[in-house]
Enzyme design. Structure first.
Site, mmCIF file in Angstrom:
data_model
loop_
_atom_site.group_PDB
_atom_site.id
_atom_site.type_symbol
_atom_site.label_atom_id
_atom_site.label_comp_id
_atom_site.label_asym_id
_atom_site.label_seq_id
_atom_site.Cartn_x
_atom_site.Cartn_y
_atom_site.Cartn_z
ATOM 1 N N HIS A 111 -20.299 19.675 -12.132
ATOM 2 C CA HIS A 111 -19.745 20.210 -10.874
ATOM 3 C C HIS A 111 -20.747 19.844 -9.771
ATOM 4 O O HIS A 111 -21.949 19.746 -10.029
ATOM 5 C CB HIS A 111 -19.659 21.731 -11.036
ATOM 6 N N GLN A 190 -18.763 27.885 -16.491
ATOM 7 C CA GLN A 190 -17.524 27.859 -17.289
ATOM 8 C C GLN A 190 -17.769 28.296 -18.737
ATOM 9 O O GLN A 190 -16.823 28.378 -19.516
ATOM 10 C CB GLN A 190 -16.911 26.445 -17.273
ATOM 11 N N LYS A 213 -16.707 34.777 -11.929
ATOM 12 C CA LYS A 213 -15.795 34.144 -12.897
ATOM 13 C C LYS A 213 -15.735 34.947 -14.190
ATOM 14 O O LYS A 213 -14.934 34.665 -15.067
ATOM 15 C CB LYS A 213 -16.258 32.718 -13.219
HETATM 16 C C1 LIG Z 1 -19.088 24.165 -13.822
HETATM 17 C C2 LIG Z 1 -19.260 24.872 -12.519
HETATM 18 N N1 LIG Z 1 -20.483 24.949 -11.972
HETATM 19 C C3 LIG Z 1 -20.707 25.581 -10.825
HETATM 20 C C4 LIG Z 1 -19.684 26.177 -10.133
HETATM 21 C C5 LIG Z 1 -19.973 26.867 -8.853
HETATM 22 O O1 LIG Z 1 -19.818 28.236 -9.027
HETATM 23 P P1 LIG Z 1 -19.927 29.249 -7.809
HETATM 24 O O2 LIG Z 1 -18.666 29.096 -7.040
HETATM 25 O O3 LIG Z 1 -20.062 30.573 -8.460
HETATM 26 O O4 LIG Z 1 -21.112 28.873 -7.032
HETATM 27 C C6 LIG Z 1 -18.386 26.122 -10.655
HETATM 28 C C7 LIG Z 1 -17.263 26.718 -9.910
HETATM 29 O O5 LIG Z 1 -16.135 26.393 -10.105
HETATM 30 C C8 LIG Z 1 -18.182 25.463 -11.878
HETATM 31 O O6 LIG Z 1 -16.962 25.400 -12.423
#
Ligand SMILES: Cc1ncc(COP(=O)(O)O)c(C=O)c1O
Length: 397
Positions: A111, A190, A213
């Site tokens: 991500h 995730q 999440k």
């Molecule tokens: C694999 C992954 N890493 C990081 C994030 C970022 O998370 P946050 O929105 O809590 O900063 C996400 C959000 O979808 C994610 O799916």
């Protein structure tokens, strides 16, 4: 396990709403809403400052959430609360004293939140290398071994792909990296909400999580790190709460989590996150996992029967989390999401999923994918309803 009973805990589901976007953020159960409400109704004060009873109560509740979270992740280390997973990763990126030529290895699966913070370090002479994966999300562990050299300080890798759900062998990756002297940061955004996490077994140095999440309030995240980094990691924010003493030109930092949570934190959020952990524990992570595997298998089976639908990632549901990316012919992914929403009140995610390299360069889906992601409150009936819409799109568009 009585899913219908669990569903009663989620007020949003009472309004004919099908939520298949838990990969973005989870719905919040009543006990979490209640914990937040209780704080604001009954003891809404600042923490770690006032010496009156109400402030003490808030301090104890907020602190207790840290303990609950640490226990939940079964790790011998420190837990600090952040505003999300992105902030947790940035705290590590900013907190380590990097030197020119230090190397960080990440992957194409990441991500953007587990890429950009490392890319930014290039201005200090840090080298960032990306390990490729195949379209199923497999990385070559031998290649990883070879890539880690004397300069490699960190391997930053996701626990599970937010695009195709592939679960990575994070314990093995950590072992390989440690043997060659590199630290490991795992992006658990995730993983944490869906898998039983035993950080003592994974043995990583840092584990970053989105509290929101895993049914916690929005504005919550978690960073776990091993105790040995407590003094090594520079706090992102200094100020109120972070120090035990201040002199005319210096200061002494406190010896607990407050060091890393400068200023007034998201108190209600942190307390709500503790309630979310209680909620997940009461159901049991193994039950959650079992249910999600069942839903994922069911959904993929249905999709496979529809002409023109292609599913991405591994076909074995037990090798992935409940995240399923697909396309219908060459229909833009956003169009699929709009129709699902307008015709069936089904909320799914579409696009590149903040994982541009994975979706565009590995899956070759320049238009993005449609992504359904499940949680404990979803049912096969909801999937049937969605599958009917997909069939119609495949036939009519
Ligand atoms: C694999 C992954 N890493 C990081 C994030 C970022 O998370 P946050 O929105 O809590 O900063 C996400 C959000 O979808 C994610 O799916």
């Amino acid at each position: 396990m009585d899913i219908e009973k669990i569903r009663e805990d989620f007020p949003q589901l009472r309004h004919n709403f099908i939520y298949f976007d838990s990969g973005a953020t989870a719905l919040k159960p009543i006990p979490v809403l209640q914990a937040v409400r209780d704080y604001y109704d009954k003891y809404s004060t600042n923490i770690g400052r006032g010496i009156y009873k109400t402030s003490h109560k808030a301090t104890v509740a907020y602190e207790k959430s840290h303990h609950k979270v640490l226990e939940f992740f079964q790790g011998d280390g420190e837990v600090i609360f952040t505003k999300n997973c992105t902030e947790a990763i940035n705290i590590v990126a900013h907190g380590i004293d990097w030197k020119p030529q230090d190397k960080i290895i990440a992957t194409y699966l990441e991500h953007n939140s587990n890429l950009l913070p490392w890319f930014r370090l290039k201005k200090f002479g840090v080298v960032v290398e990306l390990l490729k994966c195949d379209p199923e999300g497999n990385i070559d562990l031998n290649e990883l071994k070879q890539r880690i050299d004397n300069h490699t300080r960190l391997v930053a890798i996701t626990h599970a792909s937010n695009v195709i759900g592939t679960i990575l062998p994070v314990a093995e990756i950590t072992e390989i990296s440690h043997k060659k002297g590199a630290m490991v940061l795992i992006d658990g955004a995730q993983g944490a909400p869906h898998l039983e996490i035993k950080l003592n077994e994974i043995d990583c140095d840092f584990y970053a999580v989105s509290g929101h999440k895993m049914m916690g309030p929005t504005g919550t995240g978690i960073l776990f790190f091993k105790k040995k980094y407590f003094d090594e990691l520079n706090p992102l924010n200094l100020g109120g709460g972070t120090v035990s003493d201040v002199y005319t030109d210096s200061y002494k930092l406190v010896k607990n989590w407050e060091r890393f949570e400068g200023g007034t934190p998201n108190i209600a959020g942190g307390i709500g996150l503790g309630a979310a952990v209680d909620y997940l524990n009461a159901i049991g992570m193994s039950e959650i996992r079992k249910h999600e595997i069942e839903l994922t298998a069911y959904f993929m089976d249905q999709l496979r029967k529809i002409d023109g639908v292609r599913i991405h990632g591994k076909m074995e549901p037990e090798k992935r989390t409940g995240v399923v990316s697909f396309r219908i012919k060459d229909i833009p992914s956003h169009r699929i999401a709009i129709i699902a929403d307008e015709v069936g009140n089904v909320a799914i995610r579409s696009g590149l999923h903040c994982a541009f390299l994975m979706t565009r360069d590995i899956l070759k889906e320049e238009q993005g994918t449609a992504r359904a992601s499940f949680y404990i409150y979803n049912t096969k009936d909801e999937i049937d309803h969605f599958v009917e819409i997909i069939k119609k799109i495949a036939k009519d568009e």
